[in-house]
Design a protein around this motif. Structure first.
Motif, PDB file in Angstrom:
ATOM      1  N   GLY A 255      20.732  39.782  60.705  1.00 21.90           N
ATOM      2  CA  GLY A 255      20.879  41.160  60.264  1.00 21.90           C
ATOM      3  C   GLY A 255      19.847  41.534  59.226  1.00 21.90           C
ATOM      4  N   ALA A 256      18.750  40.763  59.149  1.00 20.96           N
ATOM      5  CA  ALA A 256      17.730  40.981  58.121  1.00 20.96           C
ATOM      6  C   ALA A 256      16.663  41.963  58.592  1.00 20.96           C
ATOM      7  CB  ALA A 256      17.082  39.655  57.743  1.00 20.96           C
ATOM      8  N   ASP A 257      16.031  42.619  57.625  1.00 17.94           N
ATOM      9  CA  ASP A 257      14.959  43.574  57.891  1.00 17.94           C
ATOM     10  C   ASP A 257      13.573  42.958  57.735  1.00 17.94           C
ATOM     11  OD1 ASP A 257      16.566  46.046  58.262  1.00 17.94           O
ATOM     12  OD2 ASP A 257      17.208  45.551  56.235  1.00 17.94           O
TER      13      ASP A 257
ATOM     14  N   SER B 238      21.118  49.342  52.964  1.00 17.87           N
ATOM     15  CA  SER B 238      20.197  48.715  52.015  1.00 17.87           C
ATOM     16  C   SER B 238      19.365  47.701  52.777  1.00 17.87           C
ATOM     17  CB  SER B 238      20.974  47.978  50.919  1.00 17.87           C
ATOM     18  OG  SER B 238      21.819  48.833  50.217  1.00 17.87           O
ATOM     19  N   PRO B 239      18.188  47.381  52.265  1.00 18.36           N
ATOM     20  CA  PRO B 239      17.389  46.361  52.937  1.00 18.36           C
ATOM     21  C   PRO B 239      18.037  44.984  52.819  1.00 18.36           C
ATOM     22  CG  PRO B 239      16.326  47.062  50.906  1.00 18.36           C
ATOM     23  CD  PRO B 239      17.513  47.943  51.095  1.00 18.36           C
ATOM     24  N   VAL B 240      17.936  44.233  53.889  1.00 12.61           N
ATOM     25  CA  VAL B 240      18.406  42.851  53.905  1.00 12.61           C
ATOM     26  C   VAL B 240      17.159  41.979  54.039  1.00 12.61           C
ATOM     27  CG1 VAL B 240      19.806  41.135  55.094  1.00 12.61           C
ATOM     28  CG2 VAL B 240      20.593  43.521  54.955  1.00 12.61           C
ATOM     29  N   VAL B 241      16.916  41.171  53.023  1.00 11.80           N
ATOM     30  CA  VAL B 241      15.685  40.395  52.930  1.00 11.80           C
ATOM     31  C   VAL B 241      16.017  38.907  53.034  1.00 11.80           C
ATOM     32  CG1 VAL B 241      13.674  39.868  51.505  1.00 11.80           C
ATOM     33  CG2 VAL B 241      14.691  42.174  51.436  1.00 11.80           C
ATOM     34  N   LEU B 242      15.440  38.265  54.009  1.00 13.07           N
ATOM     35  CA  LEU B 242      15.599  36.829  54.178  1.00 13.07           C
ATOM     36  C   LEU B 242      14.605  36.128  53.252  1.00 13.07           C
ATOM     37  CD1 LEU B 242      17.210  34.922  56.033  1.00 13.07           C
ATOM     38  CD2 LEU B 242      15.297  35.021  57.627  1.00 13.07           C
ATOM     39  N   VAL B 243      15.106  35.226  52.403  1.00 18.20           N
ATOM     40  CA  VAL B 243      14.265  34.489  51.461  1.00 18.20           C
ATOM     41  C   VAL B 243      14.226  33.041  51.941  1.00 18.20           C
ATOM     42  CG1 VAL B 243      13.983  33.769  49.062  1.00 18.20           C
ATOM     43  CG2 VAL B 243      15.017  35.990  49.580  1.00 18.20           C
ATOM     44  N   THR B 244      13.029  32.563  52.288  1.00 20.21           N
ATOM     45  CA  THR B 244      12.922  31.234  52.868  1.00 20.21           C
ATOM     46  C   THR B 244      11.544  30.631  52.634  1.00 20.21           C
ATOM     47  OG1 THR B 244      13.059  29.987  54.937  1.00 20.21           O
ATOM     48  CG2 THR B 244      12.309  32.265  55.084  1.00 20.21           C
TER      49      THR B 244
END
Length: 121
Positions: A96-98, A75-81
Motif C-alpha cells: 500500500g506504499a506510494d 497521506s503518503p505511505v513511504v516504504l523505508v528500506t
C-alpha cells in the motif's frame, strides 16, 4: 508544533534513530504493525513510514510476501528500506506504499517524498 508521522517498524529496531533524524520537522509516533489500522482511523498524519526488512526479495527479483499492508489513506505511505532501489511498483503496491526511500530515513528524504506525493495529486 510539528506535523506527525506514523512510523511502523516491523523489526522494532529503527524507530529511535528515525525519531532523532526527523525531530526537526516531524513528531514521529511509533506504531506496532498490529495497531496501524486503529491509529489511521483516529488521527490525521503527514505520512506513514513503513520500515520493512526487504531482504525477503530473492536475487531473482520475485515479489516478497506482504507482512504489513497499509489501507488507502489520505497521506503518503513511504516504504523505508535498505533495498529501496530494488523495489518495484508491484512491491510498493503490495504494502500500500506510494514510494520507497533508502534507510536510514533523513529529514530531507521524507520531506521530499511527502512533497512529491502532494504534487502528484
Amino acid at each position: 508544533m510539528n506535523a506527525r508521522i506514523l512510523y511502523v517498524d516491523a523489526s522494532g529496531r529503527s524507530w529511535r534513530s528515525a525519531q532523532d533524524a526527523l525531530a526537526d520537522g516531524y513528531d514521529v509516533i511509533d506504531v506496532p504493525p498490529d495497531e496501524l489500522g486503529a491509529r489511521l482511523t483516529v488521527q490525521d498524519y503527514a505520512a506513514v513510514l513503513l520500515d520493512l526488512d526487504l531482504d525477503l526479495i530473492t536475487s531473482q527479483g520475485k515479489a516478497l510476501q506482504a507482512p504489513i499492508r497499509v489501507p488507502r489513506v489520505p497521506s503518503p505511505v513511504v516504504l523505508v528500506t535498505r533495498n529501496a532501489r530494488e523495489c518495484s511498483d508491484d512491491d510498493l503496491r503490495q504494502h500500500g506504499a506510494d514510494c520507497a526511500i533508502l534507510k536510514p530515513a533523513t529529514l530531507a528524504q521524507v520531506t521530499l517524498a511527502i512533497t512529491e506525493w502532494h504534487l502528484r495529486r
